[in-house]
Design a protein around this motif. Structure first.
Motif, PDB file in Angstrom:
ATOM      1  N   SER A  69     -49.620  47.479  99.719  1.00  0.00           N
ATOM      2  CA  SER A  69     -49.578  46.230  98.943  1.00  0.00           C
ATOM      3  C   SER A  69     -48.786  45.120  99.635  1.00  0.00           C
ATOM      4  O   SER A  69     -49.139  43.947  99.509  1.00  0.00           O
ATOM      5  CB  SER A  69     -49.010  46.479  97.541  1.00  0.00           C
ATOM      6  N   SER A  70     -47.765  45.459 100.388  1.00  0.00           N
ATOM      7  CA  SER A  70     -46.994  44.417 101.086  1.00  0.00           C
ATOM      8  C   SER A  70     -47.850  43.689 102.114  1.00  0.00           C
ATOM      9  O   SER A  70     -47.804  42.461 102.221  1.00  0.00           O
ATOM     10  CB  SER A  70     -45.768  45.019 101.776  1.00  0.00           C
ATOM     11  N   LEU A  71     -48.657  44.436 102.852  1.00  0.00           N
ATOM     12  CA  LEU A  71     -49.571  43.814 103.808  1.00  0.00           C
ATOM     13  C   LEU A  71     -50.631  42.998 103.068  1.00  0.00           C
ATOM     14  O   LEU A  71     -50.984  41.897 103.493  1.00  0.00           O
ATOM     15  CB  LEU A  71     -50.226  44.878 104.687  1.00  0.00           C
ATOM     16  N   GLY A  72     -51.113  43.526 101.963  1.00  0.00           N
ATOM     17  CA  GLY A  72     -52.090  42.800 101.149  1.00  0.00           C
ATOM     18  C   GLY A  72     -51.541  41.482 100.646  1.00  0.00           C
ATOM     19  O   GLY A  72     -52.238  40.462 100.648  1.00  0.00           O
ATOM     20  N   VAL A  73     -50.278  41.470 100.215  1.00  0.00           N
ATOM     21  CA  VAL A  73     -49.649  40.231  99.745  1.00  0.00           C
ATOM     22  C   VAL A  73     -49.574  39.214 100.877  1.00  0.00           C
ATOM     23  O   VAL A  73     -49.871  38.033 100.682  1.00  0.00           O
ATOM     24  CB  VAL A  73     -48.233  40.503  99.174  1.00  0.00           C
ATOM     25  N   LEU A  74     -49.187  39.674 102.056  1.00  0.00           N
ATOM     26  CA  LEU A  74     -49.103  38.749 103.194  1.00  0.00           C
ATOM     27  C   LEU A  74     -50.475  38.172 103.547  1.00  0.00           C
ATOM     28  O   LEU A  74     -50.612  36.966 103.790  1.00  0.00           O
ATOM     29  CB  LEU A  74     -48.496  39.456 104.404  1.00  0.00           C
ATOM     30  N   LEU A  75     -51.495  39.021 103.566  1.00  0.00           N
ATOM     31  CA  LEU A  75     -52.839  38.543 103.903  1.00  0.00           C
ATOM     32  C   LEU A  75     -53.414  37.635 102.823  1.00  0.00           C
ATOM     33  O   LEU A  75     -54.049  36.618 103.129  1.00  0.00           O
ATOM     34  CB  LEU A  75     -53.765  39.730 104.171  1.00  0.00           C
ATOM     35  N   LEU A  76     -53.183  37.979 101.551  1.00  0.00           N
ATOM     36  CA  LEU A  76     -53.653  37.099 100.477  1.00  0.00           C
ATOM     37  C   LEU A  76     -52.896  35.776 100.481  1.00  0.00           C
ATOM     38  O   LEU A  76     -53.464  34.719 100.178  1.00  0.00           O
ATOM     39  CB  LEU A  76     -53.524  37.788  99.110  1.00  0.00           C
ATOM     40  N   SER A  77     -51.615  35.810 100.853  1.00  0.00           N
ATOM     41  CA  SER A  77     -50.839  34.575 100.959  1.00  0.00           C
ATOM     42  C   SER A  77     -51.414  33.674 102.051  1.00  0.00           C
ATOM     43  O   SER A  77     -51.542  32.464 101.867  1.00  0.00           O
ATOM     44  CB  SER A  77     -49.370  34.888 101.267  1.00  0.00           C
ATOM     45  N   ALA A  78     -51.784  34.278 103.175  1.00  0.00           N
ATOM     46  CA  ALA A  78     -52.387  33.501 104.258  1.00  0.00           C
ATOM     47  C   ALA A  78     -53.739  32.944 103.823  1.00  0.00           C
ATOM     48  O   ALA A  78     -54.052  31.766 104.065  1.00  0.00           O
ATOM     49  CB  ALA A  78     -52.548  34.372 105.501  1.00  0.00           C
ATOM     50  N   MET A 100     -52.880  31.025  91.749  1.00  0.00           N
ATOM     51  CA  MET A 100     -53.260  32.380  92.155  1.00  0.00           C
ATOM     52  C   MET A 100     -52.265  32.946  93.163  1.00  0.00           C
ATOM     53  O   MET A 100     -51.924  34.133  93.103  1.00  0.00           O
ATOM     54  CB  MET A 100     -54.678  32.397  92.724  1.00  0.00           C
ATOM     55  N   LEU A 101     -51.780  32.117  94.079  1.00  0.00           N
ATOM     56  CA  LEU A 101     -50.774  32.558  95.048  1.00  0.00           C
ATOM     57  C   LEU A 101     -49.504  33.008  94.327  1.00  0.00           C
ATOM     58  O   LEU A 101     -48.946  34.068  94.623  1.00  0.00           O
ATOM     59  CB  LEU A 101     -50.464  31.442  96.035  1.00  0.00           C
ATOM     60  N   LEU A 102     -49.066  32.215  93.371  1.00  0.00           N
ATOM     61  CA  LEU A 102     -47.887  32.583  92.587  1.00  0.00           C
ATOM     62  C   LEU A 102     -48.118  33.902  91.850  1.00  0.00           C
ATOM     63  O   LEU A 102     -47.241  34.776  91.836  1.00  0.00           O
ATOM     64  CB  LEU A 102     -47.544  31.461  91.604  1.00  0.00           C
ATOM     65  N   LEU A 103     -49.295  34.068  91.258  1.00  0.00           N
ATOM     66  CA  LEU A 103     -49.592  35.288  90.510  1.00  0.00           C
ATOM     67  C   LEU A 103     -49.643  36.519  91.414  1.00  0.00           C
ATOM     68  O   LEU A 103     -49.243  37.608  91.004  1.00  0.00           O
ATOM     69  CB  LEU A 103     -50.903  35.139  89.740  1.00  0.00           C
ATOM     70  N   VAL A 104     -50.116  36.364  92.642  1.00  0.00           N
ATOM     71  CA  VAL A 104     -50.113  37.480  93.603  1.00  0.00           C
ATOM     72  C   VAL A 104     -48.677  37.930  93.850  1.00  0.00           C
ATOM     73  O   VAL A 104     -48.372  39.129  93.847  1.00  0.00           O
ATOM     74  CB  VAL A 104     -50.809  37.077  94.923  1.00  0.00           C
ATOM     75  N   TRP A 105     -47.787  36.979  94.064  1.00  0.00           N
ATOM     76  CA  TRP A 105     -46.387  37.322  94.327  1.00  0.00           C
ATOM     77  C   TRP A 105     -45.716  37.921  93.096  1.00  0.00           C
ATOM     78  O   TRP A 105     -44.945  38.880  93.212  1.00  0.00           O
ATOM     79  CB  TRP A 105     -45.626  36.095  94.832  1.00  0.00           C
TER      80      TRP A 105
END
Length: 125
Positions: A69-78, A100-105
């Motif tokens: 999930s940490s890698l997923g958060v970084l990729l979704l943030s990008a 959506m970016l805020l909700l991912v975090w």
């Protein structure tokens, strides 16, 4: 983590992942005359629909799996950062992508509260 918090977390992460997976599938299945394909041409991203769709799909799947999930958060943030920049560049509304970016975090923080621990550590020097 309490059972109630786990249920809330998995519901939130599941909904966010489903949103990104559906978005990716729409990109991957879009024909040349689909509205999203027309928008990509307008944004100067002609021919990049499949690449961005695959990247979004991979990021969403990584976000869904707790171990990655940490890698997923970084990729979704990008991914979302790129979407925000593209919409801003063309004078379009970018608030949905920012939310959506805020909700991912937030979703990842609920799953993994220690993700922000480096911000709260006291300096030992």
């Amino acid at each position: 983590m309490s059972k109630k918090r786990k249920i809330i977390n998995w519901t939130f992460v599941g909904l966010m992942s489903a949103l990104f997976i559906m978005s990716a599938i729409m990109k991957l299945m879009a024909g040349a005359d689909a509205e999203i394909a027309v928008n990509f041409v307008k944004w100067g991203l002609e021919g990049k629909l499949m690449l961005i769709g695959m990247g979004e799909l991979i990021a969403a799947i990584l976000f869904l799996i707790p171990r990655t999930s940490s890698l997923g958060v970084l990729l979704l943030s990008a991914h979302l950062g790129g979407a925000i920049a593209t919409h801003m560049e063309h004078g379009e509304m970018f608030i949905p992508q920012a939310v959506m970016l805020l909700l991912v975090w937030v979703a990842n923080y609920l799953r993994n509260p220690e993700m922000l621990s480096s911000f709260f550590q006291k300096d030992t020097n």
